[in-house]
Write a protein that holds these residues in place. Sequence first.
Motif, PDB file in Angstrom:
ATOM      1  N   MET A  28     -55.539   2.113  29.365  1.00 26.70           N
ATOM      2  CA  MET A  28     -55.876   3.025  28.295  1.00 26.70           C
ATOM      3  C   MET A  28     -55.409   2.462  26.946  1.00 26.70           C
ATOM      4  N   ARG A  29     -54.210   1.873  26.935  1.00 28.15           N
ATOM      5  CA  ARG A  29     -53.672   1.320  25.695  1.00 28.15           C
ATOM      6  C   ARG A  29     -54.538   0.168  25.195  1.00 28.15           C
ATOM      7  N   LYS A  30     -54.985  -0.672  26.112  1.00 25.75           N
ATOM      8  CA  LYS A  30     -55.848  -1.796  25.750  1.00 25.75           C
ATOM      9  C   LYS A  30     -57.152  -1.300  25.124  1.00 25.75           C
ATOM     10  N   PHE A  31     -57.688  -0.217  25.661  1.00 21.19           N
ATOM     11  CA  PHE A  31     -58.924   0.341  25.135  1.00 21.19           C
ATOM     12  C   PHE A  31     -58.731   0.851  23.709  1.00 21.19           C
ATOM     13  N   VAL A  32     -57.651   1.574  23.482  1.00 16.47           N
ATOM     14  CA  VAL A  32     -57.388   2.134  22.151  1.00 16.47           C
ATOM     15  C   VAL A  32     -57.162   1.010  21.135  1.00 16.47           C
ATOM     16  N   VAL A  33     -56.360   0.025  21.498  1.00 20.88           N
ATOM     17  CA  VAL A  33     -56.098  -1.087  20.588  1.00 20.88           C
ATOM     18  C   VAL A  33     -57.374  -1.901  20.363  1.00 20.88           C
ATOM     19  N   GLY A  34     -58.172  -2.090  21.397  1.00 22.83           N
ATOM     20  CA  GLY A  34     -59.447  -2.783  21.251  1.00 22.83           C
ATOM     21  C   GLY A  34     -60.397  -2.032  20.323  1.00 22.83           C
ATOM     22  N   PHE A  35     -60.404  -0.703  20.427  1.00 26.78           N
ATOM     23  CA  PHE A  35     -61.233   0.100  19.531  1.00 26.78           C
ATOM     24  C   PHE A  35     -60.758  -0.012  18.088  1.00 26.78           C
ATOM     25  N   LEU A  36     -59.451  -0.033  17.899  1.00 25.62           N
ATOM     26  CA  LEU A  36     -58.920  -0.209  16.541  1.00 25.62           C
ATOM     27  C   LEU A  36     -59.307  -1.573  15.973  1.00 25.62           C
ATOM     28  N   TRP A  37     -59.285  -2.607  16.806  1.00 25.13           N
ATOM     29  CA  TRP A  37     -59.718  -3.930  16.356  1.00 25.13           C
ATOM     30  C   TRP A  37     -61.201  -3.919  16.015  1.00 25.13           C
ATOM     31  N   VAL A  58     -64.377  -6.478  22.343  1.00 18.20           N
ATOM     32  CA  VAL A  58     -64.405  -6.359  23.806  1.00 18.20           C
ATOM     33  C   VAL A  58     -63.853  -7.623  24.457  1.00 18.20           C
ATOM     34  N   VAL A  59     -64.359  -8.774  24.033  1.00 22.69           N
ATOM     35  CA  VAL A  59     -63.898 -10.032  24.643  1.00 22.69           C
ATOM     36  C   VAL A  59     -62.429 -10.280  24.320  1.00 22.69           C
ATOM     37  N   GLY A  60     -62.059 -10.080  23.056  1.00 24.43           N
ATOM     38  CA  GLY A  60     -60.673 -10.338  22.650  1.00 24.43           C
ATOM     39  C   GLY A  60     -59.667  -9.420  23.305  1.00 24.43           C
ATOM     40  N   SER A  61     -60.017  -8.142  23.454  1.00 24.97           N
ATOM     41  CA  SER A  61     -59.067  -7.220  24.084  1.00 24.97           C
ATOM     42  C   SER A  61     -59.055  -7.375  25.605  1.00 24.97           C
ATOM     43  N   THR A  62     -60.186  -7.726  26.196  1.00 27.67           N
ATOM     44  CA  THR A  62     -60.230  -7.925  27.650  1.00 27.67           C
ATOM     45  C   THR A  62     -59.417  -9.144  28.058  1.00 27.67           C
ATOM     46  N   LEU A  63     -59.557 -10.214  27.312  1.00 32.52           N
ATOM     47  CA  LEU A  63     -58.835 -11.442  27.640  1.00 32.52           C
ATOM     48  C   LEU A  63     -57.421 -11.484  27.071  1.00 32.52           C
ATOM     49  N   TRP A  93     -56.589 -11.778  23.837  1.00 36.32           N
ATOM     50  CA  TRP A  93     -56.476 -12.689  22.694  1.00 36.32           C
ATOM     51  C   TRP A  93     -56.055 -11.959  21.425  1.00 36.32           C
ATOM     52  N   LEU A  94     -56.409 -10.697  21.312  1.00 35.63           N
ATOM     53  CA  LEU A  94     -56.088  -9.930  20.102  1.00 35.63           C
ATOM     54  C   LEU A  94     -54.673  -9.368  20.202  1.00 35.63           C
ATOM     55  N   PRO A  95     -53.951  -9.321  19.093  1.00 30.34           N
ATOM     56  CA  PRO A  95     -52.592  -8.760  19.121  1.00 30.34           C
ATOM     57  C   PRO A  95     -52.596  -7.320  19.634  1.00 30.34           C
ATOM     58  N   GLY A  96     -51.663  -7.032  20.503  1.00 32.14           N
ATOM     59  CA  GLY A  96     -51.535  -5.697  21.074  1.00 32.14           C
ATOM     60  C   GLY A  96     -52.325  -5.474  22.338  1.00 32.14           C
ATOM     61  N   THR A  97     -53.112  -6.455  22.775  1.00 26.64           N
ATOM     62  CA  THR A  97     -53.927  -6.272  23.975  1.00 26.64           C
ATOM     63  C   THR A  97     -53.445  -7.101  25.155  1.00 26.64           C
ATOM     64  N   ARG A  98     -52.431  -7.908  24.966  1.00 25.09           N
ATOM     65  CA  ARG A  98     -51.909  -8.734  26.053  1.00 25.09           C
ATOM     66  C   ARG A  98     -51.054  -7.860  26.966  1.00 25.09           C
ATOM     67  N   SER A  99     -51.192  -8.043  28.263  1.00 27.03           N
ATOM     68  CA  SER A  99     -50.385  -7.264  29.203  1.00 27.03           C
ATOM     69  C   SER A  99     -48.942  -7.747  29.159  1.00 27.03           C
ATOM     70  N   GLY A 100     -48.040  -6.945  29.654  1.00 22.40           N
ATOM     71  CA  GLY A 100     -46.625  -7.293  29.616  1.00 22.40           C
ATOM     72  C   GLY A 100     -46.324  -8.573  30.376  1.00 22.40           C
ATOM     73  N   LEU A 101     -46.946  -8.782  31.521  1.00 23.95           N
ATOM     74  CA  LEU A 101     -46.714  -9.974  32.318  1.00 23.95           C
ATOM     75  C   LEU A 101     -47.181 -11.227  31.583  1.00 23.95           C
ATOM     76  N   GLN A 102     -48.349 -11.155  30.930  1.00 21.37           N
ATOM     77  CA  GLN A 102     -48.839 -12.303  30.172  1.00 21.37           C
ATOM     78  C   GLN A 102     -47.894 -12.655  29.027  1.00 21.37           C
ATOM     79  N   ALA A 103     -47.356 -11.641  28.363  1.00 19.02           N
ATOM     80  CA  ALA A 103     -46.441 -11.896  27.247  1.00 19.02           C
ATOM     81  C   ALA A 103     -45.170 -12.575  27.726  1.00 19.02           C
ATOM     82  N   VAL A 104     -44.638 -12.127  28.858  1.00 16.54           N
ATOM     83  CA  VAL A 104     -43.418 -12.736  29.395  1.00 16.54           C
ATOM     84  C   VAL A 104     -43.689 -14.164  29.834  1.00 16.54           C
ATOM     85  N   GLN A 105     -44.822 -14.395  30.492  1.00 17.24           N
ATOM     86  CA  GLN A 105     -45.158 -15.746  30.922  1.00 17.24           C
ATOM     87  C   GLN A 105     -45.337 -16.673  29.729  1.00 17.24           C
TER      88      GLN A 105
END
Length: 121
Positions: free
Chosen positions: A1-10, A71-76, A78-90
């Motif tokens: 849900m958070r990714k969707f909202v941030v993607g919509f803001l982008w 859509v592409v940036g938030s799904t993958l 790439w856009l700030p605020g759309t990266r999952s927690g695991l990806q950020a830690v990695q």
Amino acid sequence: MRKFVVGFLWFLIFYFGACAATGAIAGARATSKLPPDTAADWANQVAIEAATQTVLELRAYFFAGALGIAVVGSTLGWLPGTRSGLQAVQRLTMRDAGVQPIDAPVGLSQTADLYQRRNDA
């Protein structure tokens, strides 16, 4: 849900940013063609009409482009605020993997003020 909202803001940022930039450029180009002694009210009206007409002609392209990028940036992630927690830690651990602590050179203190002026005279 958070990714969707941030993607919509982008999406909103991309869409309205493209509209504003295009409108500003179209208005500036339209007023640059006017004679120098043109009244300010008339120049403003010409700029507004040119900007409105240009943005209305291109809004479908702006909509599709902004939607695609969002859509592409938030799904993958790439856009700030759309990266999952695991990806950020990695990403942090991968970036810090090559960094190793070193000792300070002899004679330098890590807490000393190295930029302090001294009167040697």
